[in-house]
Design a protein around this motif. Structure first.
Motif, mmCIF file in Angstrom:
data_model
loop_
_atom_site.group_PDB
_atom_site.id
_atom_site.type_symbol
_atom_site.label_atom_id
_atom_site.label_comp_id
_atom_site.label_asym_id
_atom_site.label_seq_id
_atom_site.Cartn_x
_atom_site.Cartn_y
_atom_site.Cartn_z
ATOM 1 N N LEU A 1 -2.220 -1.303 -11.830
ATOM 2 C CA LEU A 1 -1.403 -1.123 -10.631
ATOM 3 C C LEU A 1 -0.039 -0.386 -10.855
ATOM 4 O O LEU A 1 0.569 -0.855 -11.867
ATOM 5 N N ALA A 2 0.656 0.287 -10.066
ATOM 6 C CA ALA A 2 2.147 0.792 -10.132
ATOM 7 C C ALA A 2 2.683 -0.206 -8.924
ATOM 8 O O ALA A 2 2.348 -0.280 -7.946
ATOM 9 N N LEU A 3 4.033 -0.908 -9.523
ATOM 10 C CA LEU A 3 4.742 -1.617 -8.553
ATOM 11 C C LEU A 3 6.144 -1.060 -8.326
ATOM 12 O O LEU A 3 6.587 -0.498 -9.159
ATOM 13 N N ARG A 4 6.520 -1.230 -6.945
ATOM 14 C CA ARG A 4 8.105 -0.946 -7.093
ATOM 15 C C ARG A 4 8.836 -1.944 -6.094
ATOM 16 O O ARG A 4 8.203 -2.823 -5.249
ATOM 17 N N ARG A 5 9.936 -2.305 -6.601
ATOM 18 C CA ARG A 5 10.686 -3.595 -6.038
ATOM 19 C C ARG A 5 11.797 -2.871 -4.978
ATOM 20 O O ARG A 5 12.497 -2.037 -5.112
ATOM 21 N N ASP A 6 11.542 -3.363 -3.798
ATOM 22 C CA ASP A 6 12.536 -3.165 -2.737
ATOM 23 C C ASP A 6 13.030 -4.497 -2.546
ATOM 24 O O ASP A 6 13.919 -4.901 -3.285
ATOM 25 N N ASP A 7 12.914 -5.096 -1.373
ATOM 26 C CA ASP A 7 13.346 -6.487 -1.437
ATOM 27 C C ASP A 7 12.397 -7.429 -2.223
ATOM 28 O O ASP A 7 12.573 -8.333 -2.591
ATOM 29 N N ASP A 8 10.735 -7.159 -1.863
ATOM 30 C CA ASP A 8 9.867 -7.623 -2.800
ATOM 31 C C ASP A 8 9.180 -6.787 -3.444
ATOM 32 O O ASP A 8 9.234 -5.543 -3.344
ATOM 33 N N TRP A 9 8.277 -7.077 -4.533
ATOM 34 C CA TRP A 9 7.529 -6.203 -5.270
ATOM 35 C C TRP A 9 6.198 -5.589 -4.287
ATOM 36 O O TRP A 9 5.611 -6.480 -3.468
ATOM 37 N N ARG A 10 5.802 -4.232 -4.125
ATOM 38 C CA ARG A 10 5.016 -3.658 -3.809
ATOM 39 C C ARG A 10 4.157 -2.896 -4.345
ATOM 40 O O ARG A 10 4.616 -2.348 -5.352
ATOM 41 N N VAL A 11 2.734 -2.738 -3.985
ATOM 42 C CA VAL A 11 2.071 -2.200 -4.974
ATOM 43 C C VAL A 11 2.090 -0.615 -4.517
ATOM 44 O O VAL A 11 1.943 -0.306 -3.231
ATOM 45 N N THR A 12 2.435 0.300 -5.320
ATOM 46 C CA THR A 12 2.572 1.869 -4.652
ATOM 47 C C THR A 12 1.378 2.649 -5.204
ATOM 48 O O THR A 12 0.953 3.762 -4.508
#
Length: 64
Positions: free
Chosen positions: A48-59
């Protein structure tokens, strides 16, 4: 159906980006089949690749 996380490894690339490898164990029972003969299991490994905005999201996700 039961899904269990068997292993999870996370590496932070930055405060907002991360990579993870996760192994899931998926258990299912065939309808009407006696236990344990009716149990089926599958091990699924994901990268998985993850990005954090307000919460962590799978990109991005890929099966390995």
């Amino acid at each position: 159906i039961t899904v269990a996380v068997q292993s999870l490894d996370v590496e932070l690339d930055s405060p907002a980006l991360a990579r993870a490898e996760v192994t899931l164990l998926v258990l299912a029972r065939r309808q009407g089949a006696p236990l344990p003969v009716g149990l089926e299991a599958e091990r699924i490994r994901l990268r998985l690749a993850l990005r954090r905005d307000d919460d962590w999201r799978v990109t991005r996700a890929e099966r390995i």
